[in-house]
Design an enzyme around this catalytic site. Structure first.
Site, PDB file in Angstrom:
ATOM      1  N   ARG A 145       0.815  -1.214   0.000  1.00 11.49           N
ATOM      2  CA  ARG A 145       0.000   0.000   0.000  1.00 11.49           C
ATOM      3  C   ARG A 145       0.854   1.271   0.000  1.00 11.49           C
ATOM      4  O   ARG A 145       0.326   2.390  -0.078  1.00 11.49           O
ATOM      5  CB  ARG A 145      -0.910   0.025   1.237  1.00 11.49           C
ATOM      6  CG  ARG A 145      -1.859  -1.137   1.343  1.00 11.49           C
ATOM      7  CD  ARG A 145      -2.533  -1.175   2.708  1.00 11.49           C
ATOM      8  NE  ARG A 145      -3.406  -0.041   2.925  1.00 11.49           N
ATOM      9  CZ  ARG A 145      -4.732  -0.084   2.804  1.00 11.49           C
ATOM     10  NH1 ARG A 145      -5.332  -1.199   2.447  1.00 11.49           N
ATOM     11  NH2 ARG A 145      -5.453   0.992   3.025  1.00 11.49           N
ATOM     12  N   TYR A 148       0.640   4.379  -2.462  1.00 10.35           N
ATOM     13  CA  TYR A 148      -0.393   5.382  -2.202  1.00 10.35           C
ATOM     14  C   TYR A 148      -0.128   6.128  -0.901  1.00 10.35           C
ATOM     15  O   TYR A 148      -0.085   7.369  -0.880  1.00 10.35           O
ATOM     16  CB  TYR A 148      -1.758   4.697  -2.148  1.00 10.35           C
ATOM     17  CG  TYR A 148      -2.916   5.645  -1.994  1.00 10.35           C
ATOM     18  CD1 TYR A 148      -3.267   6.535  -3.016  1.00 10.35           C
ATOM     19  CD2 TYR A 148      -3.681   5.657  -0.832  1.00 10.35           C
ATOM     20  CE1 TYR A 148      -4.340   7.403  -2.880  1.00 10.35           C
ATOM     21  CE2 TYR A 148      -4.759   6.515  -0.689  1.00 10.35           C
ATOM     22  CZ  TYR A 148      -5.088   7.391  -1.713  1.00 10.35           C
ATOM     23  OH  TYR A 148      -6.159   8.249  -1.578  1.00 10.35           O
ATOM     24  N   GLU A 150       2.630   6.451   1.040  1.00 10.76           N
ATOM     25  CA  GLU A 150       3.842   7.267   1.058  1.00 10.76           C
ATOM     26  C   GLU A 150       3.829   8.319  -0.052  1.00 10.76           C
ATOM     27  O   GLU A 150       4.411   9.397   0.096  1.00 10.76           O
ATOM     28  CB  GLU A 150       5.091   6.387   0.947  1.00 10.76           C
ATOM     29  CG  GLU A 150       5.297   5.457   2.139  1.00 10.76           C
ATOM     30  CD  GLU A 150       5.747   6.180   3.403  1.00 10.76           C
ATOM     31  OE1 GLU A 150       5.406   7.367   3.594  1.00 10.76           O
ATOM     32  OE2 GLU A 150       6.450   5.551   4.208  1.00 10.76           O
ATOM     33  N   ARG A 189     -13.602  -0.965  -3.095  1.00  7.61           N
ATOM     34  CA  ARG A 189     -13.904  -0.404  -1.785  1.00  7.61           C
ATOM     35  C   ARG A 189     -15.169  -1.038  -1.219  1.00  7.61           C
ATOM     36  O   ARG A 189     -16.037  -1.500  -1.953  1.00  7.61           O
ATOM     37  CB  ARG A 189     -14.027   1.116  -1.872  1.00  7.61           C
ATOM     38  CG  ARG A 189     -12.664   1.764  -2.096  1.00  7.61           C
ATOM     39  CD  ARG A 189     -12.730   3.256  -1.972  1.00  7.61           C
ATOM     40  NE  ARG A 189     -12.735   3.902  -3.271  1.00  7.61           N
ATOM     41  CZ  ARG A 189     -12.522   5.199  -3.442  1.00  7.61           C
ATOM     42  NH1 ARG A 189     -12.303   5.979  -2.394  1.00  7.61           N
ATOM     43  NH2 ARG A 189     -12.536   5.726  -4.642  1.00  7.61           N
ATOM     44  N   ASN A 193     -18.410  -2.402  -3.308  1.00  2.00           N
ATOM     45  CA  ASN A 193     -18.355  -3.871  -3.353  1.00  2.00           C
ATOM     46  C   ASN A 193     -19.618  -4.494  -2.774  1.00  2.00           C
ATOM     47  O   ASN A 193     -20.262  -5.345  -3.387  1.00  2.00           O
ATOM     48  CB  ASN A 193     -17.160  -4.390  -2.543  1.00  2.00           C
ATOM     49  CG  ASN A 193     -15.914  -4.548  -3.389  1.00  2.00           C
ATOM     50  OD1 ASN A 193     -15.886  -4.157  -4.533  1.00  2.00           O
ATOM     51  ND2 ASN A 193     -14.875  -5.105  -2.794  1.00  2.00           N
ATOM     52  N   PHE A 194     -19.964  -4.062  -1.560  1.00  2.69           N
ATOM     53  CA  PHE A 194     -21.105  -4.655  -0.863  1.00  2.69           C
ATOM     54  C   PHE A 194     -22.411  -4.399  -1.610  1.00  2.69           C
ATOM     55  O   PHE A 194     -23.266  -5.282  -1.716  1.00  2.69           O
ATOM     56  CB  PHE A 194     -21.209  -4.107   0.562  1.00  2.69           C
ATOM     57  CG  PHE A 194     -20.130  -4.596   1.500  1.00  2.69           C
ATOM     58  CD1 PHE A 194     -19.186  -5.529   1.087  1.00  2.69           C
ATOM     59  CD2 PHE A 194     -20.073  -4.130   2.808  1.00  2.69           C
ATOM     60  CE1 PHE A 194     -18.197  -5.982   1.965  1.00  2.69           C
ATOM     61  CE2 PHE A 194     -19.095  -4.587   3.684  1.00  2.69           C
ATOM     62  CZ  PHE A 194     -18.157  -5.510   3.257  1.00  2.69           C
ATOM     63  N   GLN A 212     -12.899  -4.999  11.919  1.00  2.00           N
ATOM     64  CA  GLN A 212     -12.161  -3.761  11.714  1.00  2.00           C
ATOM     65  C   GLN A 212     -13.157  -2.633  11.444  1.00  2.00           C
ATOM     66  O   GLN A 212     -14.240  -2.852  10.915  1.00  2.00           O
ATOM     67  CB  GLN A 212     -11.140  -3.891  10.576  1.00  2.00           C
ATOM     68  CG  GLN A 212     -11.724  -4.162   9.201  1.00  2.00           C
ATOM     69  CD  GLN A 212     -11.855  -5.637   8.891  1.00  2.00           C
ATOM     70  OE1 GLN A 212     -12.209  -6.434   9.758  1.00  2.00           O
ATOM     71  NE2 GLN A 212     -11.596  -6.009   7.641  1.00  2.00           N
ATOM     72  N   ARG A 214     -14.359   1.420  10.201  1.00  2.00           N
ATOM     73  CA  ARG A 214     -14.169   2.541   9.300  1.00  2.00           C
ATOM     74  C   ARG A 214     -15.226   3.592   9.612  1.00  2.00           C
ATOM     75  O   ARG A 214     -16.240   3.313  10.250  1.00  2.00           O
ATOM     76  CB  ARG A 214     -14.311   2.118   7.823  1.00  2.00           C
ATOM     77  CG  ARG A 214     -13.250   1.151   7.329  1.00  2.00           C
ATOM     78  CD  ARG A 214     -11.870   1.782   7.260  1.00  2.00           C
ATOM     79  NE  ARG A 214     -10.902   0.872   6.660  1.00  2.00           N
ATOM     80  CZ  ARG A 214     -10.200  -0.032   7.331  1.00  2.00           C
ATOM     81  NH1 ARG A 214     -10.360  -0.160   8.642  1.00  2.00           N
ATOM     82  NH2 ARG A 214      -9.339  -0.809   6.721  1.00  2.00           N
ATOM     83  N   GLN A 279      -8.496   0.001  12.407  1.00  2.00           N
ATOM     84  CA  GLN A 279      -9.494   0.984  12.826  1.00  2.00           C
ATOM     85  C   GLN A 279      -9.182   2.328  12.187  1.00  2.00           C
ATOM     86  O   GLN A 279      -8.028   2.641  11.897  1.00  2.00           O
ATOM     87  CB  GLN A 279      -9.525   1.120  14.352  1.00  2.00           C
ATOM     88  CG  GLN A 279      -8.186   1.441  14.988  1.00  2.00           C
ATOM     89  CD  GLN A 279      -8.252   1.446  16.499  1.00  2.00           C
ATOM     90  OE1 GLN A 279      -9.280   1.128  17.087  1.00  2.00           O
ATOM     91  NE2 GLN A 279      -7.157   1.815  17.147  1.00  2.00           N
TER      92      GLN A 279
END
Length: 329
Positions: A145, A148, A150, A189, A193-194, A212, A214, A279
């Site tokens: 990752r 993106y 950094e 995302r 997606n859902f 987790q 969001r 989180q």
């Protein structure tokens, strides 16, 4: 507010956030130049704006210098979802870094005020919760990752160095998870997606335990905060968190989407991707005090609007072609 016919450049203007920003700026009486290379953006997102005489579109990649005369620059250009920014990680880093250099150079030449759309990903997998702007983050600089994370961190560095060294008028915002109509249906995302999976009656994929967390901000709220910050005095440079502080587990999000779509989809689990944050929740105290801003659209209302958008695309075959392909895969 902006003065009449202020000339504004929006890079990434045909993308999810960029298209809403272009729309809002035109409504405020600005002359808007939209620059996009269409890697993740789409002309479908801005088709309704093309007849406006004060809207211009340029096919352009921000890794190449752009020579236009503008008063304001919103630098939004960069793929923002893992499936897209990991497709070509070197190009992703170039987009953040070279793009920042080129847009800052343009701002320096034209004396334009420039806003950088940074990201909550600069906080990495945070050891501080919720995340305040003073937190320096916990980022793996060599992970999958990092192109993106950094890249955006380096862009922030460039913005503040151009401000200190050259006096460029900058604004830096850190955007937390944002959703709504015009999301790319195959961006990987969770919200898109859902919804696509639920509408198709497919199993809904949870990565890891689904515990987790969001925080999800509806696009209208985010754009409102972005424009308010651009309009503050030049002494306010940021960084500034923009997002909805409501915190939900990914499982709670999936269950809400199933309920609101009336889907019979079941939950299935896949391994958690590397360096995926456990989180994420913004502390928006600074935005509240400076902008008198806080999100107005709650998650269920925003999801209902977003579900209606994808349902319309899938059922009528209009709009974003990728939505149809996503449902057919």
């Amino acid at each position: 507010m902006f003065r009449e016919k202020t000339r504004v450049l929006v890079t990434g203007g045909a993308g999810f956030l960029g298209s809403f920003l272009c729309e809002r700026l035109l409504a405020q009486g600005c002359h808007v130049i939209c620059a996009d290379n269409y890697f993740t953006g789409s002309r479908d997102n801005i088709a309704h704006l093309l007849d406006n005489p004060y809207f211009e579109v340029i096919r352009h990649d921000v890794t190449i210098p752009l020579y236009v005369e503008v008063d304001r620059i919103f630098n939004l250009a960069c793929p923002a979802s893992p499936i897209h920014y990991q497709f070509d990680p070197v190009q992703t880093t170039k987009t953040s870094v070279h793009g920042a250099i080129n847009m800052l150079g343009l701002a320096k030449r034209t004396k334009a005020r420039i806003l950088q759309a940074s990201t909550s990903e600069v906080y990495g997998d945070p050891a501080v919760h919720p995340q305040r702007e003073e937190y320096w983050g916990n980022v793996n600089p060599i992970g999958p990752r990092a192109c993106y994370d950094e890249g955006k961190r380096c862009a922030e560095t460039l913005f503040f160095d151009y401000h200190r060294q050259h006096g460029v008028a900058i604004k830096v915002i850190r955007i937390f998870n944002t959703y709504g109509p015009r999301m790319h249906p195959r961006d990987g995302r969770v919200v898109s997606n859902f919804i696509i999976q639920a509408l198709a009656g497919e199993p809904i994929t949870l990565y890891g335990s689904g515990e987790q967390t969001r925080s999800f901000c509806y696009v209208d709220d985010l754009i409102d905060g972005m424009i308010r910050f651009m309009d503050t005095g030049e002494e306010h440079v940021g960084p500034l968190n923009l997002g909805n502080p409501g915190e939900f587990t990914i499982r709670e999000l999936a269950e809400a989407v199933i309920r609101l779509t009336g889907s019979k989809s079941k939950l299935v689990h896949e391994p958690l991707p590397a360096d995926d944050p456990k989180q994420r929740r913004p502390d928006i105290t600074r935005a509240g005090e400076l902008l008198d801003w806080q999100p107005a659209v709650q998650l269920e209302e925003g999801l209902t609007r977003t579900i209606a958008y994808f349902d319309r695309l899938l059922s009528t075959g209009t709009g974003h072609a990728d939505a149809r392909r996503a449902a057919e895969r």
